[in-house]
Write a protein that holds these residues in place. Sequence first.
Motif, PDB file in Angstrom:
ATOM      1  N   PHE A   2     -68.714   0.605  57.463  1.00 37.21           N
ATOM      2  CA  PHE A   2     -68.558  -0.474  58.443  1.00 37.21           C
ATOM      3  C   PHE A   2     -69.887  -0.694  59.136  1.00 37.21           C
ATOM      4  O   PHE A   2     -70.473   0.207  59.700  1.00 37.21           O
ATOM      5  CB  PHE A   2     -67.495  -0.094  59.471  1.00 37.21           C
ATOM      6  CG  PHE A   2     -67.465  -1.008  60.672  1.00 37.21           C
ATOM      7  CD1 PHE A   2     -67.341  -2.372  60.511  1.00 37.21           C
ATOM      8  CD2 PHE A   2     -67.552  -0.492  61.956  1.00 37.21           C
ATOM      9  CE1 PHE A   2     -67.303  -3.215  61.607  1.00 37.21           C
ATOM     10  CE2 PHE A   2     -67.525  -1.331  63.064  1.00 37.21           C
ATOM     11  CZ  PHE A   2     -67.395  -2.680  62.888  1.00 37.21           C
ATOM     12  N   MET A   3     -70.385  -1.931  59.075  1.00 39.03           N
ATOM     13  CA  MET A   3     -71.659  -2.260  59.697  1.00 39.03           C
ATOM     14  C   MET A   3     -71.449  -3.456  60.610  1.00 39.03           C
ATOM     15  O   MET A   3     -71.197  -4.569  60.160  1.00 39.03           O
ATOM     16  CB  MET A   3     -72.709  -2.580  58.631  1.00 39.03           C
ATOM     17  CG  MET A   3     -72.970  -1.429  57.673  1.00 39.03           C
ATOM     18  SD  MET A   3     -74.101  -1.876  56.350  1.00 39.03           S
ATOM     19  CE  MET A   3     -75.613  -2.134  57.259  1.00 39.03           C
TER      20      MET A   3
ATOM     21  N   LEU B   1     -65.352 -12.153  59.749  1.00 39.18           N
ATOM     22  CA  LEU B   1     -64.414 -12.965  58.993  1.00 39.18           C
ATOM     23  C   LEU B   1     -65.127 -13.856  57.980  1.00 39.18           C
ATOM     24  O   LEU B   1     -64.703 -13.980  56.820  1.00 39.18           O
ATOM     25  CB  LEU B   1     -63.573 -13.819  59.947  1.00 39.18           C
ATOM     26  CG  LEU B   1     -62.573 -14.782  59.294  1.00 39.18           C
ATOM     27  CD1 LEU B   1     -61.555 -14.021  58.454  1.00 39.18           C
ATOM     28  CD2 LEU B   1     -61.875 -15.630  60.359  1.00 39.18           C
ATOM     29  N   LYS B   2     -66.224 -14.484  58.395  1.00 41.31           N
ATOM     30  CA  LYS B   2     -66.929 -15.415  57.508  1.00 41.31           C
ATOM     31  C   LYS B   2     -67.621 -14.710  56.346  1.00 41.31           C
ATOM     32  O   LYS B   2     -68.044 -15.363  55.392  1.00 41.31           O
ATOM     33  CB  LYS B   2     -67.957 -16.223  58.302  1.00 41.31           C
ATOM     34  CG  LYS B   2     -69.087 -15.398  58.893  1.00 41.31           C
ATOM     35  CD  LYS B   2     -70.045 -16.284  59.682  1.00 41.31           C
ATOM     36  CE  LYS B   2     -71.205 -15.470  60.274  1.00 41.31           C
ATOM     37  NZ  LYS B   2     -72.140 -16.342  61.035  1.00 41.31           N
ATOM     38  N   SER B   3     -67.738 -13.380  56.429  1.00 39.19           N
ATOM     39  CA  SER B   3     -68.410 -12.634  55.369  1.00 39.19           C
ATOM     40  C   SER B   3     -67.456 -11.927  54.419  1.00 39.19           C
ATOM     41  O   SER B   3     -67.906 -11.269  53.481  1.00 39.19           O
ATOM     42  CB  SER B   3     -69.362 -11.595  55.982  1.00 39.19           C
ATOM     43  OG  SER B   3     -70.418 -12.216  56.671  1.00 39.19           O
ATOM     44  N   VAL B   4     -66.161 -12.040  54.639  1.00 35.98           N
ATOM     45  CA  VAL B   4     -65.201 -11.405  53.732  1.00 35.98           C
ATOM     46  C   VAL B   4     -65.364 -11.995  52.327  1.00 35.98           C
ATOM     47  O   VAL B   4     -65.421 -13.211  52.154  1.00 35.98           O
ATOM     48  CB  VAL B   4     -63.759 -11.610  54.240  1.00 35.98           C
ATOM     49  CG1 VAL B   4     -62.749 -11.119  53.198  1.00 35.98           C
ATOM     50  CG2 VAL B   4     -63.549 -10.876  55.556  1.00 35.98           C
TER      51      VAL B   4
ATOM     52  N   THR C 134     -72.347  -2.813  48.582  1.00 37.27           N
ATOM     53  CA  THR C 134     -71.125  -2.794  49.371  1.00 37.27           C
ATOM     54  C   THR C 134     -70.454  -4.162  49.309  1.00 37.27           C
ATOM     55  O   THR C 134     -71.117  -5.188  49.174  1.00 37.27           O
ATOM     56  CB  THR C 134     -71.411  -2.438  50.846  1.00 37.27           C
ATOM     57  OG1 THR C 134     -72.507  -3.220  51.316  1.00 37.27           O
ATOM     58  CG2 THR C 134     -71.725  -0.963  51.003  1.00 37.27           C
ATOM     59  N   GLY C 135     -69.138  -4.154  49.421  1.00 35.95           N
ATOM     60  CA  GLY C 135     -68.386  -5.395  49.426  1.00 35.95           C
ATOM     61  C   GLY C 135     -67.512  -5.482  50.662  1.00 35.95           C
ATOM     62  O   GLY C 135     -66.775  -4.540  50.971  1.00 35.95           O
ATOM     63  N   ILE C 136     -67.604  -6.580  51.397  1.00 40.64           N
ATOM     64  CA  ILE C 136     -66.757  -6.774  52.578  1.00 40.64           C
ATOM     65  C   ILE C 136     -65.369  -7.215  52.110  1.00 40.64           C
ATOM     66  O   ILE C 136     -65.206  -8.300  51.564  1.00 40.64           O
ATOM     67  CB  ILE C 136     -67.341  -7.824  53.537  1.00 40.64           C
ATOM     68  CG1 ILE C 136     -68.630  -7.306  54.141  1.00 40.64           C
ATOM     69  CG2 ILE C 136     -66.365  -8.142  54.641  1.00 40.64           C
ATOM     70  CD1 ILE C 136     -69.187  -8.185  55.224  1.00 40.64           C
TER      71      ILE C 136
END
Length: 211
Positions: free
Chosen positions: A3-4, A117-120, A149-151
């Motif tokens: 988590f970043m 949210l916009k990066s999911v 990494t994947g959001i």
Amino acid sequence: MNFMPNFFEKKGGSSRIIHDEIAAPEKLAIELKLKMASLTVNRPIVFVCIGTDRSTGDSLGPLVGTLLEEQKIAPFFVYGTLENPIHAVNLKEQLTDIFEKHSNPFIIGIDACLGRLKSVGVIQIADGPVKPGAGVNKDLPEVGDIHITGIVNVSGFMEFFVLQNTRLNLVLKMAKTIANGIVEASTAFHHHRHEHWSNMSWEHISKEKTP
């Protein structure tokens, strides 16, 4: 799971790819090849896919590992699959084993994370290690010379339950994009190493024949 809070602010050494954009695997492959371009031919490349199949959101890593295991990606090595996951309980032990098996490995950590949210649905490849467990307050070893990494969902509230309720459909699509990118990079990298060894052998033969 990583988590970043300031995830995907543009920084040196990192880039982002939307998992379902056109040519997403190719873009990931290009980034990987750039980051591996300066590696010596005798340094093994190891993918450590972190996560667990007991949580949909945290299954990105082992899904990627399983997809890669089904492909021919020599000269790369893969650890962490749905059958044999690498997670909080066994991470230290698995890393010790990897360093015993491989001399001076170049490790690429793969993990899921939560973000804005916009990066999911966005995949990031960046320099430096991934920090597994940071999103759920677990103190685990950092993994990787670089990381992917994947959001998979939104951070900020009850992260553990957010991971449990993440859609598997999204995670699987992201895993396929990452795996396809790695497979493409492995083909190009294998060809590059083969040419390098061939050139070295030819130079050695030429020197031997020089009077």
